[in-house]
Design an enzyme around this catalytic site. Structure first.
Site, PDB file in Angstrom:
ATOM      1  N   ASP A 114     -20.137  10.818  14.374  1.00 52.80           N
ATOM      2  CA  ASP A 114     -18.917  11.168  13.639  1.00 52.80           C
ATOM      3  C   ASP A 114     -17.714  10.402  14.169  1.00 52.80           C
ATOM      4  O   ASP A 114     -16.889   9.903  13.400  1.00 52.80           O
ATOM      5  CB  ASP A 114     -18.667  12.680  13.704  1.00 52.80           C
ATOM      6  CG  ASP A 114     -19.687  13.481  12.909  1.00 52.80           C
ATOM      7  OD1 ASP A 114     -20.545  12.861  12.253  1.00 52.80           O
ATOM      8  OD2 ASP A 114     -19.628  14.723  12.942  1.00 52.80           O
ATOM      9  N   GLN A 125     -11.178  20.119  10.530  1.00 49.45           N
ATOM     10  CA  GLN A 125     -10.192  21.085  10.041  1.00 49.45           C
ATOM     11  C   GLN A 125      -8.901  20.392   9.570  1.00 49.45           C
ATOM     12  O   GLN A 125      -7.874  21.044   9.432  1.00 49.45           O
ATOM     13  CB  GLN A 125      -9.857  22.104  11.143  1.00 49.45           C
ATOM     14  CG  GLN A 125     -11.047  22.791  11.766  1.00 49.45           C
ATOM     15  CD  GLN A 125     -11.838  23.637  10.797  1.00 49.45           C
ATOM     16  OE1 GLN A 125     -11.332  24.031   9.759  1.00 49.45           O
ATOM     17  NE2 GLN A 125     -13.090  23.926  11.123  1.00 49.45           N
ATOM     18  N   HIS A 126      -8.962  19.106   9.360  1.00 55.49           N
ATOM     19  CA  HIS A 126      -7.810  18.353   8.832  1.00 55.49           C
ATOM     20  C   HIS A 126      -7.314  19.035   7.555  1.00 55.49           C
ATOM     21  O   HIS A 126      -8.107  19.452   6.720  1.00 55.49           O
ATOM     22  CB  HIS A 126      -8.251  16.920   8.535  1.00 55.49           C
ATOM     23  CG  HIS A 126      -7.148  15.994   8.123  1.00 55.49           C
ATOM     24  ND1 HIS A 126      -6.624  16.020   6.843  1.00 55.49           N
ATOM     25  CD2 HIS A 126      -6.488  15.023   8.784  1.00 55.49           C
ATOM     26  CE1 HIS A 126      -5.678  15.093   6.742  1.00 55.49           C
ATOM     27  NE2 HIS A 126      -5.581  14.479   7.915  1.00 55.49           N
ATOM     28  N   ARG A 139     -15.633  18.166  21.085  1.00 58.29           N
ATOM     29  CA  ARG A 139     -15.875  19.082  19.967  1.00 58.29           C
ATOM     30  C   ARG A 139     -14.554  19.606  19.410  1.00 58.29           C
ATOM     31  O   ARG A 139     -14.340  19.636  18.198  1.00 58.29           O
ATOM     32  CB  ARG A 139     -16.747  20.258  20.438  1.00 58.29           C
ATOM     33  CG  ARG A 139     -17.084  21.242  19.329  1.00 58.29           C
ATOM     34  CD  ARG A 139     -17.719  22.514  19.883  1.00 58.29           C
ATOM     35  NE  ARG A 139     -18.178  23.385  18.804  1.00 58.29           N
ATOM     36  CZ  ARG A 139     -17.398  24.224  18.131  1.00 58.29           C
ATOM     37  NH1 ARG A 139     -16.098  24.285  18.432  1.00 58.29           N
ATOM     38  NH2 ARG A 139     -17.890  24.980  17.172  1.00 58.29           N
ATOM     39  N   HIS A 152     -28.673  27.449   7.245  1.00 61.13           N
ATOM     40  CA  HIS A 152     -29.386  26.195   6.979  1.00 61.13           C
ATOM     41  C   HIS A 152     -30.552  26.026   7.941  1.00 61.13           C
ATOM     42  O   HIS A 152     -31.531  25.330   7.630  1.00 61.13           O
ATOM     43  CB  HIS A 152     -28.428  24.993   7.040  1.00 61.13           C
ATOM     44  CG  HIS A 152     -28.009  24.593   8.414  1.00 61.13           C
ATOM     45  ND1 HIS A 152     -26.878  25.087   9.034  1.00 61.13           N
ATOM     46  CD2 HIS A 152     -28.561  23.733   9.311  1.00 61.13           C
ATOM     47  CE1 HIS A 152     -26.765  24.558  10.227  1.00 61.13           C
ATOM     48  NE2 HIS A 152     -27.767  23.720  10.425  1.00 61.13           N
ATOM     49  N   LEU A 182     -20.567  14.858   6.612  1.00 56.74           N
ATOM     50  CA  LEU A 182     -19.310  15.598   6.734  1.00 56.74           C
ATOM     51  C   LEU A 182     -18.787  16.101   5.393  1.00 56.74           C
ATOM     52  O   LEU A 182     -17.596  16.343   5.236  1.00 56.74           O
ATOM     53  CB  LEU A 182     -18.255  14.715   7.422  1.00 56.74           C
ATOM     54  CG  LEU A 182     -18.594  14.268   8.843  1.00 56.74           C
ATOM     55  CD1 LEU A 182     -17.435  13.490   9.448  1.00 56.74           C
ATOM     56  CD2 LEU A 182     -18.938  15.461   9.734  1.00 56.74           C
ATOM     57  N   HIS A 230     -30.170  21.602   4.821  1.00 52.91           N
ATOM     58  CA  HIS A 230     -28.817  21.438   4.294  1.00 52.91           C
ATOM     59  C   HIS A 230     -28.855  21.150   2.795  1.00 52.91           C
ATOM     60  O   HIS A 230     -29.674  20.361   2.326  1.00 52.91           O
ATOM     61  CB  HIS A 230     -28.088  20.305   5.011  1.00 52.91           C
ATOM     62  CG  HIS A 230     -27.367  20.753   6.239  1.00 52.91           C
ATOM     63  ND1 HIS A 230     -26.310  21.635   6.185  1.00 52.91           N
ATOM     64  CD2 HIS A 230     -27.547  20.468   7.551  1.00 52.91           C
ATOM     65  CE1 HIS A 230     -25.864  21.863   7.418  1.00 52.91           C
ATOM     66  NE2 HIS A 230     -26.598  21.170   8.266  1.00 52.91           N
ATOM     67  N   HIS A 255     -28.358  10.935  10.802  1.00 51.93           N
ATOM     68  CA  HIS A 255     -28.118  11.908  11.879  1.00 51.93           C
ATOM     69  C   HIS A 255     -29.435  12.482  12.383  1.00 51.93           C
ATOM     70  O   HIS A 255     -29.656  12.587  13.596  1.00 51.93           O
ATOM     71  CB  HIS A 255     -27.208  13.024  11.367  1.00 51.93           C
ATOM     72  CG  HIS A 255     -27.150  14.231  12.266  1.00 51.93           C
ATOM     73  ND1 HIS A 255     -26.704  14.186  13.569  1.00 51.93           N
ATOM     74  CD2 HIS A 255     -27.516  15.532  12.042  1.00 51.93           C
ATOM     75  CE1 HIS A 255     -26.778  15.398  14.116  1.00 51.93           C
ATOM     76  NE2 HIS A 255     -27.270  16.219  13.208  1.00 51.93           N
TER      77      HIS A 255
END
Length: 473
Positions: free
Chosen positions: A205, A262-263, A253, A124, A38, A101, A55
């Site tokens: 997550d 999007q915090h 999602r 990516h 993240l 990535h 992951h």
């Protein structure tokens, strides 16, 4: 064959084929240990320390589980849809789908790219296919793959599952053909977004962020089967009674984006890290063979790029890295860019109109605090969408179901037939404003009031190209 077992914090004991273990043990795959899943979220959520390595293991495992579940179900019915080679290829694709990535995951992809208007930016996924080819070649894995029955066509199939689109944006079916098109939906589903990549990162997550994951992927594995749809192609379908589980899938999602990805603090740290990368992408940093910009086209150099790049910059004495180092030091000392507020809007017009509007607002904000001598570039106005995965569209409309009475036929379930309490809107747009300068409390309040009265309140109207130029600070 001796399989190897990994004990995962999310999926428990995962068993891997010897060929998968060989891929996992390569330097190209091992680098994923040092890339945070993240990105900068770890600066906000202390538990979000998981990485792309675990992951990818999870996706490889779930890809095999789904493929095997489909094979078992259809073999019992006398339908030979999937063979062992298919399952092995799907597992490899799941394992290698994120090889491309760069440092801090998606942030690197958005900054260190070619800005040529004629050439599209590399995704990516594209870099992942290049890295996969490099991995196979550098580690001499082709003979081993042939030993396990994989041909050159199977390698093409694996690459297509990682990155489906050709240069013209068309989906490729060279590896397996359209008669096995459903196999392409397992790792990266371009039809409706329901794939094992999301199964894993939703669960992983949520686990590390301390959030609830309402979607049960185990039920999906139990009730999935292959059916022929009205387009004549075979698709992975789910039982109609699982429709609310699928709504939970897309809502999860949305929740992850709204509460974590999007915090507002997470986004400001992302902006700061992007500024760091932007300042160093054309500089040859000590310890790296090429610049960040050049490394995208050189997989040997790209293999050495991990999140450790930030530590190298932070402790460097190179004068060329001074500005980038200063921003990183601000992140570490929590001297972040100042959040001035956000607003929810219904619609934003095209890219060209947005850029014009954004620059006008930055210029006017720069004039509010004359003593500070602020410049337009000292402000960051961010526009972002949060949706169910398909912008304004209801993604359930693209999901195929089957019924108990007719398990061979793929059908759609219109929202009206499911429930009258489901949402009518599936996307929303936010605008946030940040100031890159350190401000005193009174100055921050003054700018926040200006944003509220002169930017946010006028934005409550629906944007169109015609109205855009009428909105004034």
């Amino acid at each position: 064959m001796e399989f190897k077992v990994f004990n995962d914090s999310v999926h428990g004991h995962m068993e891997f084929h010897p060929l998968l273990v060989k891929i996992i043990d390569t330097p190209q795959f091992q680098r994923l240990r040092y890339i945070k899943q993240l990105g900068g979220a770890y600066f906000v959520f202390p538990g979000a320390s998981h990485n792309r390595f675990e992951h990818c293991l999870g996706v490889g495992y779930l890809a095999g589980e789904l493929a095997q579940a489909l094979k078992t179900k259809h073999d019992k019915e006398g339908q030979n849809l999937i063979d062992e080679k298919d399952i092995l290829c799907v597992q490899i694709a799941g394992l290698c789908h994120d090889l491309g990535h760069g440092p801090l995951s998606h942030m690197f992809e958005s900054v260190c790219q070619k800005e040529d208007t004629e050439e599209k930016k590399k995704t990516h996924e594209q870099i992942s296919t290049e890295m996969f080819k490099h991995l196979v070649k550098e580690n001499g894995l082709k003979p081993l793959m042939k030993q396990y029955g994989l041909s050159d066509l199977d390698l093409i199939f694996i690459e297509e599952m990682i990155d489906r689109e050709d240069k013209d944006g068309n989906l490729r079916f060279e590896g397996r053909g359209e008669d096995k098109s459903f196999l392409y939906e397992i790792v990266s589903n371009k039809t409706n977004g329901v794939d094992v990549d999301k199964f894993d990162y939703f669960a992983r997550d949520c686990h590390h962020l301390g959030m609830q994951n309402n979607f049960d992927y185990r039920r999906f594995l139990k009730f999935a089967r292959v059916c022929e749809a009205e387009d004549g192609k075979k698709h992975i379908c789910i039982r109609d009674k699982e429709v609310f589980n699928m709504y939970d899938f897309f809502y999860t999602r949305y929740c992850l984006h709204r509460r974590a990805y999007q915090h507002r603090v997470n986004k400001v740290i992302e902006i700061m890290i992007k500024d760091v990368l932007s300042k160093v992408k054309d500089i040859k940093i000590h310890g790296f063979e090429k610049t960040l910009f050049e490394s995208i086209d050189d997989m040997a150099a790209y293999t050495k790029l991990t999140d450790s790049l930030l530590q190298v910059i932070l402790f460097s004495t190179d004068e060329n890295l001074k500005e980038a180092k200063k921003i990183l030091a601000r992140i570490c000392s929590r001297d972040l860019y100042v959040f001035l507020g956000e607003t929810l809007v219904k619609l934003i017009s095209g890219k060209t109109e947005w850029k014009t509007w954004e620059m006008e607002k930055k210029e006017k904000l720069a004039k509010v605090l004359r003593d500070q001598k602020l410049k337009p570039e000292d402000f960051e106005i961010v526009k972002f969408d949060i949706n169910y995965g398909m912008k304004e569209k209801n993604p359930i409309e693209t999901v195929y179901f089957y019924t108990k009475s007719n398990p061979q036929k793929a059908v759609k379930l219109p929202k009206e037939q499911v429930s009258h309490l489901l949402p009518d809107t599936f996307s929303e747009t936010f605008i946030r404003v940040y100031c890159k300068k350190t401000l005193r409390t009174a100055e921050k309040t003054q700018l926040m009031n200006c944003c509220k009265e002169k930017i946010f309140e006028p934005l409550q109207v629906i944007f169109t190209s015609r109205l855009l130029n009428l909105v004034e600070i």
